[in-house]
Scaffold this motif. Structure first.
Motif, PDB file in Angstrom:
ATOM      1  N   LEU A 123     -31.983  16.909 -31.842  1.00 41.84           N
ATOM      2  CA  LEU A 123     -32.830  17.424 -32.920  1.00 41.84           C
ATOM      3  C   LEU A 123     -34.249  16.863 -32.810  1.00 41.84           C
ATOM      4  N   GLY A 124     -34.361  15.610 -32.408  1.00 46.12           N
ATOM      5  CA  GLY A 124     -35.685  15.032 -32.195  1.00 46.12           C
ATOM      6  C   GLY A 124     -36.426  15.708 -31.065  1.00 46.12           C
ATOM      7  N   SER A 125     -35.694  16.018 -30.000  1.00 46.73           N
ATOM      8  CA  SER A 125     -36.298  16.720 -28.871  1.00 46.73           C
ATOM      9  C   SER A 125     -36.727  18.132 -29.262  1.00 46.73           C
ATOM     10  N   ALA A 126     -35.925  18.786 -30.113  1.00 49.82           N
ATOM     11  CA  ALA A 126     -36.305  20.117 -30.594  1.00 49.82           C
ATOM     12  C   ALA A 126     -37.595  20.040 -31.411  1.00 49.82           C
ATOM     13  N   TRP A 127     -37.745  18.984 -32.219  1.00 48.07           N
ATOM     14  CA  TRP A 127     -38.970  18.811 -32.999  1.00 48.07           C
ATOM     15  C   TRP A 127     -40.165  18.555 -32.078  1.00 48.07           C
ATOM     16  N   VAL A 128     -39.968  17.731 -31.052  1.00 46.06           N
ATOM     17  CA  VAL A 128     -41.037  17.469 -30.081  1.00 46.06           C
ATOM     18  C   VAL A 128     -41.463  18.767 -29.400  1.00 46.06           C
ATOM     19  N   THR A 129     -40.494  19.599 -29.058  1.00 48.26           N
ATOM     20  CA  THR A 129     -40.801  20.879 -28.426  1.00 48.26           C
ATOM     21  C   THR A 129     -41.627  21.764 -29.349  1.00 48.26           C
ATOM     22  N   LEU A 130     -41.270  21.760 -30.639  1.00 48.28           N
ATOM     23  CA  LEU A 130     -42.030  22.544 -31.617  1.00 48.28           C
ATOM     24  C   LEU A 130     -43.445  21.997 -31.779  1.00 48.28           C
ATOM     25  N   VAL A 131     -43.565  20.675 -31.840  1.00 45.93           N
ATOM     26  CA  VAL A 131     -44.880  20.036 -31.979  1.00 45.93           C
ATOM     27  C   VAL A 131     -45.761  20.362 -30.776  1.00 45.93           C
TER      28      VAL A 131
ATOM     29  N   THR B  62     -39.401  16.830 -24.414  1.00 44.64           N
ATOM     30  CA  THR B  62     -39.130  18.196 -24.839  1.00 44.64           C
ATOM     31  C   THR B  62     -37.714  18.608 -24.444  1.00 44.64           C
TER      32      THR B  62
END
Length: 291
Positions: free
Chosen positions: A65-73, A246
């Motif tokens: 989930l953290g990686s998904a947020w990084v990808t969105l950012v 990411t």
């Protein structure tokens, strides 16, 4: 009757190649995602676990989930800045003058470079000890020099976004220049005669007519950003910490550093579903049938 099946016969070689290079790997990775397979324990897939890998990813894996947020950012600023800069450059460099042609030729050089080479080059240029960026900062803005850009979470993400925009903006600039050349000149001339300013002409005439091309460009750039891996591997390796980790890089690390092929395949399929949905939307717009 022969003519009826001729088109299928001509398409058959291409379809076979697509099936071998696309469908087979997709099906194989889907098969792996439904199994518990770690290369450190076994050279072949182990027990069938069904959707357990997907459930663990979505409900029990904060790193995913953290990686998904990084990808969105990373994706949102990258897409927005690329579109704004590319459109601005297109407006400035549209035309057949020598200056415009030479400027376009120079600006397209970043896009001609491979993504891995782009990442390696910028990693060295951003080095605080011998990088050219730090040398320029010492001359122009001494107070900003010496900063370890790729060792700071915020600066590393900003650098990754900036490099991605630098790499892709020329491509979309050329796309927008082609779209601007297709606009009806009579409408623009009539607006100028009526006394409309440049800003009003752009926002009320040019931009609405560019909307179909802009929509497709945004969809394409979103797909490119979601699957971007080369610059992460060569510039930051997902660091510092997990600041630039990411989803594509997490899939890469899980599969080729920790050898958890089943779990990595599930991650890849979750990312692929998002990109397939975007590709479907893109296809509908490209065929002139937006939903």
């Amino acid at each position: 009757m022969k003519d009826r099946y001729l088109k299928y016969a001509l398409l058959a070689p291409a379809l076979v190649v697509c099936a071998a290079t696309l469908l087979y790997p997709l099906c194989q990775s889907l098969f792996y995602s439904l199994h518990d397979w770690n290369l450190g324990r076994s050279p072949t897939p182990q027990g069938y676990v069904g959707l357990l890998n997907y459930v663990d990813l979505i409900l029990h894996d904060p790193e995913f989930l953290g990686s998904a947020w990084v990808t969105l950012v990373f994706t949102v600023p990258s897409v927005v800045l690329t579109m704004v800069i590319a459109l601005g450059l297109a407006m400035l460099l549209a035309g057949d003058g020598r200056l415009q042609v030479n400027a376009r030729t120079l600006l397209v050089i970043p896009f001609a470079m491979s993504p891995a080479l782009v990442g390696i080059s910028w990693r060295f240029m951003l080095n605080p000890e011998f990088g050219v960026v730090d040398a320029l900062l010492k001359t122009l803005v001494p107070g900003w020099s010496g900063a370890p850009v790729l060792a700071d979470p915020v600066l590393a993400m900003a650098a990754l976004i900036a490099v991605d925009v630098w790499h892709w903006a020329p491509y979309f600039m050329l796309t927008f220049i082609g779209a601007l050349a297709a606009l009806p000149q009579d409408t623009l001339d009539a607006a100028q005669v009526d006394g409309a300013g440049r800003g009003r002409i752009f926002f009320e005439i040019v931009l609405p007519q560019l909307k179909p091309v802009l929509t497709i460009a945004i969809l394409l750039k979103t797909i490119f950003s979601l699957k971007m891996l080369d610059q992460v591997v060569t510039m930051t390796a997902g660091g510092p910490g997990t600041a630039t980790d990411t989803l594509p890089h997490m899939v890469y690390s899980t599969a080729f550093r920790f050898y958890d092929i089943g779990y990595a395949s599930a991650m890849a399929w979750l990312l692929a579903v998002v990109m397939m949905a975007l590709a479907l939307i893109y296809s509908r717009f490209a065929m002139g049938r937006p939903s």
